[in-house]
Write an enzyme that holds these catalytic residues in place. Structure first.
Site, PDB file in Angstrom:
ATOM      1  N   PRO A   2       0.823  -1.210   0.000  1.00 39.96           N
ATOM      2  CA  PRO A   2       0.000   0.000   0.000  1.00 39.96           C
ATOM      3  C   PRO A   2       0.856   1.258   0.000  1.00 39.96           C
ATOM      4  O   PRO A   2       1.758   1.406   0.812  1.00 39.96           O
ATOM      5  CB  PRO A   2      -0.786  -0.110   1.311  1.00 39.96           C
ATOM      6  CG  PRO A   2      -0.493  -1.457   1.863  1.00 39.96           C
ATOM      7  CD  PRO A   2       0.810  -1.860   1.307  1.00 39.96           C
ATOM      8  N   GLU A   3       0.555   2.108  -0.927  1.00 38.16           N
ATOM      9  CA  GLU A   3       1.173   3.420  -0.966  1.00 38.16           C
ATOM     10  C   GLU A   3       0.132   4.416  -0.448  1.00 38.16           C
ATOM     11  O   GLU A   3      -0.918   4.016   0.044  1.00 38.16           O
ATOM     12  CB  GLU A   3       1.612   3.750  -2.397  1.00 38.16           C
ATOM     13  CG  GLU A   3       2.547   2.690  -2.986  1.00 38.16           C
ATOM     14  CD  GLU A   3       3.043   3.020  -4.373  1.00 38.16           C
ATOM     15  OE1 GLU A   3       3.282   4.197  -4.666  1.00 38.16           O
ATOM     16  OE2 GLU A   3       3.195   2.080  -5.177  1.00 38.16           O
ATOM     17  N   ARG A 152      22.200  16.281  -5.770  1.00 42.12           N
ATOM     18  CA  ARG A 152      21.894  14.847  -5.632  1.00 42.12           C
ATOM     19  C   ARG A 152      22.068  14.148  -6.971  1.00 42.12           C
ATOM     20  O   ARG A 152      21.543  14.582  -7.985  1.00 42.12           O
ATOM     21  CB  ARG A 152      20.452  14.675  -5.120  1.00 42.12           C
ATOM     22  CG  ARG A 152      20.224  15.259  -3.731  1.00 42.12           C
ATOM     23  CD  ARG A 152      20.940  14.463  -2.662  1.00 42.12           C
ATOM     24  NE  ARG A 152      20.545  13.070  -2.652  1.00 42.12           N
ATOM     25  CZ  ARG A 152      19.496  12.601  -1.976  1.00 42.12           C
ATOM     26  NH1 ARG A 152      18.758  13.397  -1.267  1.00 42.12           N
ATOM     27  NH2 ARG A 152      19.211  11.300  -2.019  1.00 42.12           N
TER      28      ARG A 152
END
Length: 271
Positions: A2-3, A152
């Site tokens: 589940p997100e 990043r």
DNA sequence: CCGGACGCCTGTCGGC
DNA sequence: TGCCGACAGGCGTCCG
């Protein structure tokens, strides 16, 4: 599994059943989840009224005057409200007993989920305190992502799946948002323009909102609080569609592994 | 600090 | 048909 949309679907499903209710205790059949379920969970909950059912990222928070339950569904967890006498299945590890004869039942075959209790502000709990912004809250946008991405080199897909960057985006919706934004999932996060980051933020928000409206995505075992699957899988453009034509240009969808996770994208639409 | 790999669990599915 | 490896929606930890 589940997100954010599946957790929010669960939250909306259980909240009406918990409103105005009081816990009478808990029945724990297996304490061995990602972290041990507190031994004294039943005593902690007994007599406590539910004062709130919240979500933070993929975490559910159920508040009582004595403290808050912190629940995570891991990869395979689901919550249902059932009569307390319903015979449990083999992976129904925890029942949170309600004063109307029903219970909130956690099923979690893989046991990557979590049921904790804290007496303090749950948002300051070590597991929650470093979570990034809620993508559906006002104020979430590309500027925030862009700033955090400076320097990043990690792939943008890993970047948006990092809960400290933005809360609640998992593998399915990372794939889908990147497709919508036209960004290659392996592109270094720090090499995406402000304008494209704004598109990405908007895509994240849109795909999450649409998925919630559809009751989440069921690939295999997600069910809502009534035991029904979500039907957003029908609307997925790339996830799980390797080899199928891109819905935008018709080019076959490609599958690669990024950050040890299955990744699907259109090599023509996403750069 | 950052990035990448690993481990935690069980169930399912595809290939041989 | 049966077995076995690969893989699955998450995430904390460890290592270089």
């Amino acid at each position: 599994m589940p997100e954010l949309p599946e957790v929010e679907t669960t939250r909306r499903g259980i909240a009406p059943h918990l409103a105005g209710r009081r816990f009478t205790g808990a029945r724990v059949r297996n304490r061995r989840l990602r972290r041990p379920v507190p031994r004294d969970l039943s005593r902690l909950l007994a007599g406590q009224p539910v004062t709130g059912v919240r979500r933070r990222g993929k975490y559910l928070v159920i508040d009582t005057p004595a403290g808050s339950l912190i629940i995570h569904l891991g990869m395979s967890g689901s919550l249902r409200v059932v009569p307390a006498g319903t015979p449990p299945g083999p992976h129904d590890h925890v029942d949170l007993l309600l004063d109307d004869g029903r219970c909130l039942r956690l099923r979690d075959p893989r046991r990557f989920g979590l049921v904790l209790f804290t007496r303090r502000d749950p948002l300051t709990h070590p597991l929650l305190k470093d979570l990034g912004p809620e993508p559906l809250a006002p104020g979430f946008g590309g500027d925030d992502l862009w700033r955090r991405a400076r320097g990043r080199r990690t792939a943008i897909k890993n970047f948006i799946m990092d809960g400290r960057v933005v809360a609640g985006v998992g593998n399915i919706y990372a794939n889908e948002a990147l497709f919508r934004a036209g960004i290659h999932p392996a592109r270094p996060a720090g090499r995406i323009s402000r304008a494209r980051m704004a598109r990405l933020a908007a895509a994240i928000r849109a795909v999450l909102e649409e998925a919630i409206a559809a009751g989440g995505t069921t690939m295999r075992d997600f069910t809502d609080s009534q035991g029904k699957p979500g039907y957003f899988a029908l609307s997925l453009a790339v996830y799980g569609r390797e080899g199928e034509p891109c819905p935008r240009c018709g080019h076959p969808i490609r599958h690669v592994v990024i950050g040890q996770r299955s990744t699907c994208y259109c090599p023509r639409c996403q750069r």
